[in-house]
Design an enzyme around this catalytic site. Structure first.
Site, short mmCIF file in Angstrom:
data_model
loop_
_atom_site.label_atom_id
_atom_site.label_comp_id
_atom_site.label_asym_id
_atom_site.label_seq_id
_atom_site.Cartn_x
_atom_site.Cartn_y
_atom_site.Cartn_z
N ASP A 482 74.40 38.36 71.33
CA ASP A 482 75.70 38.23 70.72
C ASP A 482 76.72 38.44 71.85
O ASP A 482 76.37 38.98 72.89
CB ASP A 482 75.85 39.32 69.64
CG ASP A 482 77.17 39.22 68.94
OD1 ASP A 482 77.61 38.09 68.73
OD2 ASP A 482 77.73 40.27 68.61
N ASP A 690 75.41 43.89 68.09
CA ASP A 690 76.01 45.21 67.99
C ASP A 690 75.47 45.95 66.77
O ASP A 690 75.88 47.06 66.48
CB ASP A 690 77.53 45.15 68.01
CG ASP A 690 78.09 44.40 66.81
OD1 ASP A 690 77.31 44.09 65.91
OD2 ASP A 690 79.29 44.13 66.79
N ASP A 694 75.77 41.48 62.85
CA ASP A 694 74.67 40.52 62.96
C ASP A 694 73.48 40.90 62.12
O ASP A 694 72.38 40.44 62.38
CB ASP A 694 74.20 40.40 64.41
CG ASP A 694 75.34 40.45 65.38
OD1 ASP A 694 76.28 39.70 65.17
OD2 ASP A 694 75.29 41.27 66.31
#
Lengths: 792, 65
Positions: A482, A690, A694
């Site tokens: 990410d 994180d 997600d």
């Protein structure tokens, strides 16, 4: 001597001296009804039980029990079975490495005392898992083990001396009555070995037989019993059916080898449990709370509430998560990062409960307490990882039963065949086969390695939530990152300066975020940032925290600091000027025009109603991101970016870091689809995020890692959490996973080939029982020692 | 050779006695802290074990003042 005949009495004797010990140690809780009834008391229960609600909305309790007396993988199954037999138990899981049981039960149907009674009924020890009784239980277990090992090995030495003459003399050289005397001596010295030292094997074998299961102790017990009964018969009736061969030396040596191997296993287990408790014990018991009138009160850390102000002396641990109010100091945050180098803390810095104040006495404001703190999150994660059994161990458990039956049949068959060929060898061939096939090494090969590796990773700051994650991590071919909060971190910069040199220059016009007045008052850009940072340090607002972390705060003395929620900070400096930091309207009227993009300028600094400088939030690659990506690619892993950000920004970052593939502008559904597509191509996919935004894609990936950021950690759904926030640790975690799996393969190969070589030798009569015992113990030790390498 | 009829039972009894003593020592915690006891003598503030030590430490304190 007779008092030692029964293992229950032996326990009673052994705990006896402890209760009268002059060192003032609290004796282990007696196993009577009184102790178990106290366990049901509501307050006491709260120490090891939490409330949970299941899918049907029923209120359940989940209790943690500390177990003792476990020696092998099969034991976990027996205890689980015993727990499930208690009415009202919904779920029971036993972790072999940490010797802990997690039980979910229905409070309307049962009580913790019933659970404990059930485990004890199965032949194991159980106490509620609050640290102190567990430590005492561990100490008692350790002392028992030392004594048993001593009895077995000391007697084995003496018996060997008595057996020596019959090995070295030729036929007829030793007088019959002298041989008889030596045999009697051997029998007498073998008695304590059989009834005391080997008692754990017999009692566990008996319990597993009663539960209609077959454990590893069954063949061991059968071997010991056959050898001892045959030798006893030969001693007292040399002309009888058992012949005149005695095996007391083999029996006692086998027991001492076996106990030695299990002693080392126990030590490794105790060390793991101790490491957990040490990290749990980081928090101090009392804290100095500062009352509204400035007086200090000593209160229990459990009485602390968010918002309290606490004074922390040098050398003491911070009692909770919070923010530093006054002063500057250094903290030892080894519990997060595994590095004990002190971290500098200025006013406004975040403090982690359990880390140690090294620099100066300081005052902090408490933000999170108890189960909310990072320390608790770490401890509970370590717990769940340590008490898990990896899937490979569950598979081994399933095959253990059939395997052990096969062993018993093989031994019986060998005895039958040899009784035709050479009746004098039949007994010891059967005994050798039983001993040599003991699959101890095979059963500890994988779990011990994975637990050791997980401990090593925890020391580096990577917490595993699932042991299986290691296995997958070693197979990973494609890692998706990410962007925000993972590959980059948010920094506050002066508006318009962007992040020169990083390739991520802001979209605003170049120039400076200082107004004409600002340039006159503050001087250069760095001074503006420092001034803003020193004011931001007083607030725990996320933007303030980011701002304070972006620059070294100026050594400025502030009076009358006020925080206006939703607007900003206000303070007076030593010259009596009023400074404000926050929204544009709050800070004051615009000074001379600022050549900057107002939409990006989220924060303004102003003095006496005039705007001086504008700041914007910008992304910047995390330190070490480039090196980490390059290292992962060097390890043969594809590295991709999976971001919801715009194509330009994601592309720029990918170019800077050298990523293989970029997916930009992705919604959570699109991210999921990308990962699913990669899996459909047959790739083993890891996702690094994180941990919060997600969640779905983290769950979909084969293995997921989350960067540990503040309190978010405790809510993370990832398989592993990188507490240190260093991307380089992901590389190290993968390297360690590869190494651990290599060690697992070595262990399995060694254990399997040892059995494959030794079983035929034993069947053919080339392996006397003592050699079989030595071989088995040595292979267990080798496997253990090899497993420990994974932790280094 | 006849002496063996006495010596072997005697040695067996001795072994059993040693096992008992070792067990007693283990459960009294004699092997838990092997260095600590030796270093305790250097620590003036330790709990005094007998009257001699009490007399000695209080005597040295007086002379020190």
């Amino acid at each position: 001597m007779s008092a030692l005949a029964d293992p229950v009495t032996a326990t009673a004797i052994s705990t006896g001296p402890e209760t009268v010990s002059p060192t003032g140690l609290v004796p282990a809780p007696p196993e009577g009804t009184q102790a178990t009834a106290a366990v049901d008391d509501a307050v006491e229960q709260a120490r090891y039980t939490r409330w949970v609600v299941d899918a049907q909305g029923r209120e359940l309790r989940e209790s943690a029990l500390q177990l003792s007396g476990m020696h092998c993988a099969a034991c976990t199954g027996l205890i689980e079975q015993a727990l499930y037999a208690v009415p009202g138990v919904q779920f029971a899981q036993v972790g072999g490495a940490a010797q802990r049981a997690t039980v979910r039960w229905d409070p309307t149907l049962t009580q913790p005392s019933a659970l404990i009674a059930a485990v004890r009924g199965a032949g194991y020890g159980a106490v509620p898992d609050a640290a102190a009784p567990a430590r005492l239980a561990r100490r008692t277990e350790h002392r028992q083990a030392v004594w048993r090992l001593f009895v077995a090995s000391f007697c084995a030495m003496q018996i060997m001396m008595l057996a020596w003459p019959s090995y070295v003399t030729g036929p007829g050289e030793l007088e019959a009555d002298m041989r008889q005397l030596l045999n009697w001596g051997g029998w007498l010295l073998c008695l304590p070995v059989m009834v005391f030292a080997a008692a754990p094997f017999f009692s566990r074998a008996w319990h597993s037989l009663r539960a209609r299961r077959i454990g590893m102790d069954v063949p061991v017990s059968v071997a010991l019993l056959i050898a001892f009964v045959a030798s006893t018969g030969a001693t007292f009736d040399p002309q009888g059916i058992f012949g005149h061969e005695v095996y007391f030396d083999s029996v006692s040596m086998f027991v001492s080898f076996l106990l030695g191997a299990r002693y080392l296993e126990m030590r490794a287990r105790h060390n793991a449990a101790q490491a957990l408790e040490t990290s749990l014990a980081c928090l101090p018991e009392v804290a100095m709370r500062v009352a509204a009138d400035g007086t200090l009160h000593s209160v229990s850390v459990h009485a602390l509430r968010p918002g309290d102000e606490v004074r922390v002396p040098v050398g003491q641990a911070f009692p909770a998560d919070g923010v530093l109010l006054t002063g500057a100091t250094q903290a030892d945050e080894a519990l997060l990062t595994g590095e004990s180098a002190p971290v500098a803390k200025a006013a406004g810095s975040n403090l982690v409960g359990g880390s140690i104040n090294l620099g100066a006495p300081v005052q902090m404001r408490v933000q999170r307490v108890g189960g909310d703190t990072r320390l608790q999150a770490i401890v509970s994660m370590m717990r769940s990882a340590m008490s898990q059994r990896p899937a490979s161990a569950a598979l081994a458990d399933r095959w253990a039963g059939p395997f052990l039956w096969a062993v018993l049949l093989l031994a019986a068959g060998a005895a039958a065949v040899w009784s035709v060929i050479d009746p004098s060898k039949a007994v010891w061939v059967a005994v050798s086969v039983l001993i040599v096939t003991c699959p101890c090494a095979l059963s500890i090969a994988a779990p011990s390695t994975l637990v050791a590796a997980a401990r090593g990773l925890a020391g580096q700051g990577v917490m595993l939530q699932k042991l299986d994650a290691l296995e997958v991590l070693a197979r990973v071919q494609h890692i998706y990152f990410d962007k925000t909060g993972t590959l980059t971190e948010t920094r506050v910069v002066l508006a318009g300066t962007g992040l020169a040199g990083t390739g991520l220059a802001g979209t605003g016009p170049t120039g400076t975020g200082l107004t004409a007045v600002g340039r006159a008052v503050l001087g250069d850009d760095a001074a503006a940032l420092a001034q803003a940072a020193s004011l931001a340090a007083w607030s725990s607002h996320p933007i303030s925290v980011a701002l304070a972390a972006s620059a070294t705060p100026a050594a400025q003395h502030w009076d009358d600091v006020q925080e206006h929620p939703g607007q900003g900070m206000q303070a007076t400096d030593s010259q009596g000027r009023h400074w404000r930091l926050g929204a544009a309207d709050f800070v004051g009227a615009a000074g001379a025009s600022v050549d900057t993009d107002d939409s990006n300028a989220g924060v303004w600094l102003g003095c006496d109603g005039q705007r001086l400088a504008a700041f914007e939030l910008a992304d910047q690659p995390r330190p070490g991101a480039r090196e980490a990506v390059q290292a992962l690619r060097a390890l043969g892993v594809r590295v991709s970016l999976l971001s919801g950000d715009t194509r330009e920004r994601a592309g720029a970052l990918a170019q800077v870091l050298g990523l293989d593939e970029v997916v930009a502008g992705a919604t959570p559904e699109a991210k999921l689809a990308v990962v699913a597509a990669a899996q459909a191509r047959g790739e083993c996919v890891a996702m690094v995020g994180d941990g919060i935004n997600d969640a779905p894609v983290l769950a979909r990936a084969d293995v997921s890692l989350a960067m540990g950021q503040g309190a978010l950690v405790s809510r993370s759904s990832a398989d592993a959490v990188v507490m240190s926030n260093r991307l380089g640790d992901i590389v190290r975690a993968r390297a360690r996973a590869l190494r651990a799996m290599r060690i697992v393969r070595q262990n399995l190969f060694w254990a399997a080939s040892y059995n494959a070589v030794c079983i035929p030798l034993a069947l053919l009569g080339f392996m006397p029982p003592w050699a079989a015992g030595l071989g088995m113990a040595t292979s267990s030790l080798l496997v253990m020692a090899n497993a420990l390498r994974a932790g280094r | 050779m006849e002496s063996l009829y006495l010596l072997i039972p005697l040695s067996a009894a001795l072994v059993l006695l040693i096992l008992g003593i070792f067990g007693w020592a283990v459960f009294r915690g004699q092997f838990e802290d092997l260095e600590g006891e030796a270093e305790r003598i250097l620590d003036a503030d330790c709990t005094q074990v007998d009257a001699d030590q009490v007399a000695k430490t209080s005597g040295s304190k007086e002379s020190g003042h």
